[in-house]
Design a protein around this motif. Structure first.
Motif, PDB file in Angstrom:
ATOM      1  N   VAL A  32      41.113  43.466  50.288  1.00 52.33           N
ATOM      2  CA  VAL A  32      41.351  43.054  48.904  1.00 52.33           C
ATOM      3  C   VAL A  32      41.823  41.610  48.901  1.00 52.33           C
ATOM      4  N   THR A  33      41.075  40.773  48.169  1.00 49.47           N
ATOM      5  CA  THR A  33      41.345  39.337  48.150  1.00 49.47           C
ATOM      6  C   THR A  33      41.793  38.830  46.782  1.00 49.47           C
ATOM      7  N   PHE A  41      44.314  36.262  45.879  1.00 53.05           N
ATOM      8  CA  PHE A  41      45.366  36.402  46.893  1.00 53.05           C
ATOM      9  C   PHE A  41      45.151  35.406  48.023  1.00 53.05           C
ATOM     10  N   CYS A  42      43.905  34.940  48.162  1.00 53.59           N
ATOM     11  CA  CYS A  42      43.584  34.048  49.273  1.00 53.59           C
ATOM     12  C   CYS A  42      42.319  33.268  48.962  1.00 53.59           C
ATOM     13  N   HIS A  43      42.059  32.302  49.799  1.00 57.69           N
ATOM     14  CA  HIS A  43      40.814  31.547  49.746  1.00 57.69           C
ATOM     15  C   HIS A  43      39.711  32.425  50.342  1.00 57.69           C
ATOM     16  N   LEU A  44      38.500  32.270  49.839  1.00 59.47           N
ATOM     17  CA  LEU A  44      37.366  33.055  50.328  1.00 59.47           C
ATOM     18  C   LEU A  44      37.209  32.957  51.844  1.00 59.47           C
ATOM     19  N   ALA A  45      37.446  31.788  52.409  1.00 54.00           N
ATOM     20  CA  ALA A  45      37.287  31.601  53.861  1.00 54.00           C
ATOM     21  C   ALA A  45      38.238  32.497  54.650  1.00 54.00           C
ATOM     22  N   PHE A  46      39.427  32.736  54.133  1.00 54.57           N
ATOM     23  CA  PHE A  46      40.375  33.620  54.807  1.00 54.57           C
ATOM     24  C   PHE A  46      39.866  35.059  54.770  1.00 54.57           C
ATOM     25  N   ARG A  63      34.799  44.846  54.162  1.00 59.40           N
ATOM     26  CA  ARG A  63      34.224  43.923  53.195  1.00 59.40           C
ATOM     27  C   ARG A  63      35.297  43.452  52.212  1.00 59.40           C
ATOM     28  N   CYS A  64      35.161  42.202  51.792  1.00 59.80           N
ATOM     29  CA  CYS A  64      36.056  41.653  50.778  1.00 59.80           C
ATOM     30  C   CYS A  64      35.744  42.282  49.428  1.00 59.80           C
ATOM     31  N   THR A  65      36.794  42.552  48.668  1.00 63.27           N
ATOM     32  CA  THR A  65      36.631  43.162  47.356  1.00 63.27           C
ATOM     33  C   THR A  65      37.812  42.796  46.474  1.00 63.27           C
ATOM     34  N   ASN A  66      37.653  43.002  45.182  1.00 64.14           N
ATOM     35  CA  ASN A  66      38.758  42.857  44.242  1.00 64.14           C
ATOM     36  C   ASN A  66      39.542  44.157  44.237  1.00 64.14           C
ATOM     37  N   GLY A  67      40.799  44.079  43.895  1.00 59.64           N
ATOM     38  CA  GLY A  67      41.621  45.282  43.832  1.00 59.64           C
ATOM     39  C   GLY A  67      42.626  45.174  42.711  1.00 59.64           C
ATOM     40  N   GLY A  68      43.634  46.006  42.796  1.00 60.44           N
ATOM     41  CA  GLY A  68      44.686  46.001  41.797  1.00 60.44           C
ATOM     42  C   GLY A  68      45.894  45.229  42.284  1.00 60.44           C
ATOM     43  N   SER A  77      51.604  34.427  45.330  1.00 59.49           N
ATOM     44  CA  SER A  77      52.262  33.563  44.348  1.00 59.49           C
ATOM     45  C   SER A  77      53.183  32.546  45.021  1.00 59.49           C
ATOM     46  N   HIS A  78      53.502  32.791  46.278  1.00 61.46           N
ATOM     47  CA  HIS A  78      54.303  31.846  47.065  1.00 61.46           C
ATOM     48  C   HIS A  78      53.415  30.928  47.905  1.00 61.46           C
ATOM     49  N   GLY A  79      52.100  30.957  47.654  1.00 63.72           N
ATOM     50  CA  GLY A  79      51.181  30.087  48.379  1.00 63.72           C
ATOM     51  C   GLY A  79      50.780  30.613  49.747  1.00 63.72           C
ATOM     52  N   ILE A  80      51.007  31.895  50.000  1.00 62.70           N
ATOM     53  CA  ILE A  80      50.683  32.511  51.292  1.00 62.70           C
ATOM     54  C   ILE A  80      49.306  33.153  51.202  1.00 62.70           C
ATOM     55  N   GLN A  81      48.401  32.786  52.103  1.00 62.70           N
ATOM     56  CA  GLN A  81      47.090  33.424  52.165  1.00 62.70           C
ATOM     57  C   GLN A  81      47.302  34.902  52.496  1.00 62.70           C
ATOM     58  N   THR A  82      46.854  35.798  51.617  1.00 64.18           N
ATOM     59  CA  THR A  82      47.180  37.213  51.751  1.00 64.18           C
ATOM     60  C   THR A  82      45.969  38.089  51.485  1.00 64.18           C
TER      61      THR A  82
END
Length: 138
Positions: A32-33, A41-46, A63-68, A77-82
């Motif tokens: 979930v990105t 939550f993150c940049h696509l590359a991550f 696979r990358c997907t959207n979530g809740g 929100s703190h700028g951390i790739q997650t």
């Protein structure tokens, strides 16, 4: 419940953190990105880097997907790739909640790959950053 714990983490605990892996997604194979596709939550590359790790270290299909909403929202929100990874549970918060142990082990394999490939992750993190957002909107 309701991101209460994540929202109340002392901000100094997050200083110097570049990437986070939340292990709290139902089912299997999800990376979930974003929250609903509108709050990244993150940049696509991550996310793609995590997909590559999944292909290399797991038998499952990742696979990358959207979530809740999840703790990933707070860390981002703190700028951390997650990312938030599936861990194999189903029907959470009900009397029927259960765990697919094989799917859970596939998540363990992905995380082992993350640690094994940490040097290549540094390169991805140098290239991508998400803007820091105020947690009050989270």
């Amino acid at each position: 419940m309701g991101l209460i714990g994540a929202r109340n983490v002392d901000e100094t605990f997050l200083w110097g953190i570049d990437a986070a892996f939340v292990l709290d997604r139902r089912g299997s194979g999800d990376i979930v990105t974003s929250c609903g596709g509108y709050e990244p939550f993150c940049h696509l590359a991550f996310g793609e880097w995590v997909e590559d790790i999944g292909r290399k270290y797991s038998h499952g299909e990742w696979r990358c997907t959207n979530g809740g909403s999840s703790d990933a929202r707070i860390w981002a929100s703190h700028g951390i790739q997650t990312v938030n990874l599936s861990v194999g549970y189903q029907w959470e918060h009900t009397d029927d909640e259960c765990l697919d142990v094989d799917a859970c082990y596939e998540t363990v394999n992905v995380m082992m790959g993350v640690f094994e490939e940490a040097r290549s992750l540094r390169g991805v993190l140098r290239e991508v950053r998400i803007p820091r957002r105020r947690t009050s909107a989270s």
